[in-house]
Write a protein that holds these residues in place. Structure first.
Motif, PDB file in Angstrom:
ATOM      1  N   GLY A  17      41.050-128.682  77.239  1.00 31.77           N
ATOM      2  CA  GLY A  17      40.540-128.552  75.652  1.00 31.77           C
ATOM      3  C   GLY A  17      41.474-129.076  74.808  1.00 31.77           C
ATOM      4  O   GLY A  17      41.418-128.956  73.540  1.00 31.77           O
ATOM      5  N   GLY A  21      40.837-129.264  68.212  1.00 29.93           N
ATOM      6  CA  GLY A  21      41.049-128.037  67.808  1.00 29.93           C
ATOM      7  C   GLY A  21      42.473-127.266  68.272  1.00 29.93           C
ATOM      8  O   GLY A  21      43.155-127.874  68.217  1.00 29.93           O
ATOM      9  N   SER A  97      42.014-124.102  76.646  1.00 28.66           N
ATOM     10  CA  SER A  97      41.323-123.801  75.324  1.00 28.66           C
ATOM     11  C   SER A  97      40.083-124.800  75.442  1.00 28.66           C
ATOM     12  O   SER A  97      40.092-125.780  74.458  1.00 28.66           O
ATOM     13  CB  SER A  97      42.263-124.207  74.215  1.00 28.66           C
ATOM     14  OG  SER A  97      41.638-123.789  72.884  1.00 28.66           O
ATOM     15  N   GLY A  99      36.997-124.136  74.453  1.00 31.87           N
ATOM     16  CA  GLY A  99      36.246-123.837  73.262  1.00 31.87           C
ATOM     17  C   GLY A  99      35.004-123.243  73.808  1.00 31.87           C
ATOM     18  O   GLY A  99      34.624-123.342  74.690  1.00 31.87           O
ATOM     19  N   ASN A 101      30.564-122.872  72.645  1.00 30.02           N
ATOM     20  CA  ASN A 101      29.610-123.754  71.862  1.00 30.02           C
ATOM     21  C   ASN A 101      28.526-122.994  71.390  1.00 30.02           C
ATOM     22  O   ASN A 101      27.431-123.308  70.933  1.00 30.02           O
ATOM     23  CB  ASN A 101      28.955-124.800  72.966  1.00 30.02           C
ATOM     24  CG  ASN A 101      30.156-125.774  73.366  1.00 30.02           C
ATOM     25  OD1 ASN A 101      30.536-126.350  72.583  1.00 30.02           O
ATOM     26  ND2 ASN A 101      30.221-125.787  74.815  1.00 30.02           N
ATOM     27  N   ASP A 122      31.377-121.527  78.917  1.00 27.75           N
ATOM     28  CA  ASP A 122      32.486-120.771  78.382  1.00 27.75           C
ATOM     29  C   ASP A 122      33.545-119.791  78.877  1.00 27.75           C
ATOM     30  O   ASP A 122      34.477-119.672  78.747  1.00 27.75           O
ATOM     31  CB  ASP A 122      32.105-119.757  77.126  1.00 27.75           C
ATOM     32  CG  ASP A 122      31.245-120.513  75.827  1.00 27.75           C
ATOM     33  OD1 ASP A 122      31.334-121.806  76.194  1.00 27.75           O
ATOM     34  OD2 ASP A 122      30.844-119.786  75.295  1.00 27.75           O
ATOM     35  N   SER A 150      39.066-114.811  72.564  1.00 25.20           N
ATOM     36  CA  SER A 150      38.924-114.430  71.127  1.00 25.20           C
ATOM     37  C   SER A 150      38.783-112.984  70.988  1.00 25.20           C
ATOM     38  O   SER A 150      38.993-112.124  71.970  1.00 25.20           O
ATOM     39  CB  SER A 150      37.356-115.087  70.613  1.00 25.20           C
ATOM     40  OG  SER A 150      36.466-113.882  70.783  1.00 25.20           O
ATOM     41  N   ALA A 199      37.811-125.159  62.714  1.00 30.63           N
ATOM     42  CA  ALA A 199      37.401-125.455  63.978  1.00 30.63           C
ATOM     43  C   ALA A 199      36.019-125.803  63.848  1.00 30.63           C
ATOM     44  O   ALA A 199      35.331-125.399  63.089  1.00 30.63           O
ATOM     45  CB  ALA A 199      37.606-124.233  64.861  1.00 30.63           C
TER      46      ALA A 199
END
Length: 262
Positions: A17, A21, A97, A99, A101, A122, A150, A199
């Motif tokens: 990633g 970002g 990382s 990310g 969606n 993810d 997160s 982001a």
């Protein structure tokens, strides 16, 4: 046997990633610290090439490259890790990382097929990348892994039932990986942001759907210390990757501007 932690000037790093970002911010911060060998991993070849060019203009002395890869594909990840290890004579640091969606939504409104898709998009990339890099780090006698999840892993929030399950999975996976890897000198920690200003996903959250917009407008108002940025996360990733954090492993650290005490 205790292995002395590597200095930044000795490291070879892979950032899943890393083309945008938080990952790109981490790549920039690591190069600024003097990391000499670095590979950016992303699905989009063009974006990866642009990211490498941007970094190379500033850090011309570093060996920077791109490895296009869909890390939800386990076989592809194994090939990517072998290429990275061969090109850089090892891998000392893996930052995951990839990310997310998916926008927050109440569970009963989500199509049943979306759940498996979320798990694949993810959760799988982080698990696959960590599994693939382990033999490399074990053979060389140590390494460091930093995953990005997160605060949905820690705080139950309406609309984040599936997202929260995925993020909690990444956090618990990272903690267990830390226990499994410690005898081989491998450390693993997670960083857990909440709302990350600038982001791409945050932009979608604020633009698409009244539910997610209301949810994150409220969160933004609670960030009394200021909104979190990708650069804030990058600074923590750099610290966790460096010798000053040589005794830190198995932790999940929030960076959220005071939204919660997660």
């Amino acid at each position: 046997m205790t292995v002395a932690p590597k200095q930044f000037s000795e490291m070879a790093a892979v950032i899943v990633g890393g083309t945008s970002g938080i990952g790109f911010a981490a790549a920039t911060a690591l190069l600024h610290k003097g990391v000499p060998r670095l590979r950016l991993v992303g699905r989009d070849r063009h974006r990866a090439a642009v990211a490498v060019d941007e970094l190379a203009r500033v850090y011309a002395e570093a060996d920077i490259g791109a490895l296009p890869c869909d890390c939800s594909d386990g076989a592809a990840v194994e090939r990517m890790v072998k290429q990275a290890a061969a090109a850089m004579s090892g891998i000392d640091l893996l930052v995951c990382s990839p990310g997310g969606n998916n926008l927050p939504e109440l569970l009963f409104r989500q199509p049943i097929g979306q759940i498996n898709q979320t798990l694949l998009q993810d959760l799988a990339p982080t698990l696959n990348a960590c599994r693939a890099v382990l033999p490399v780090m074990m053979k060389q006698g140590g390494g460091c892994i930093v995953t990005v999840a997160s605060d949905a892993a820690k705080v139950a929030t309406p609309g984040e039932s599936v997202i929260g399950a995925v993020m909690a999975g990444i956090v618990q996976f990272t903690r267990t990986l830390a226990i499994e890897g410690r005898r081989n000198g491998i450390r693993a920690n997670a960083v857990t942001p909440s709302l990350v200003e600038g982001a791409a996903l945050t932009g979608r959250l604020m633009a698409e759907g009244s539910f997610s917009q209301k949810l994150f407008e409220k969160a933004r108002g609670l960030a009394a210390l200021g909104p979190t940025t990708a650069e804030d996360l990058a600074e923590l990733i750099v610290f966790l990757a460096g010798p000053a954090a040589a005794k830190i492993t198995g932790q999940a650290i929030s960076v959220n501007g005071g939204i919660s005490a997660a």
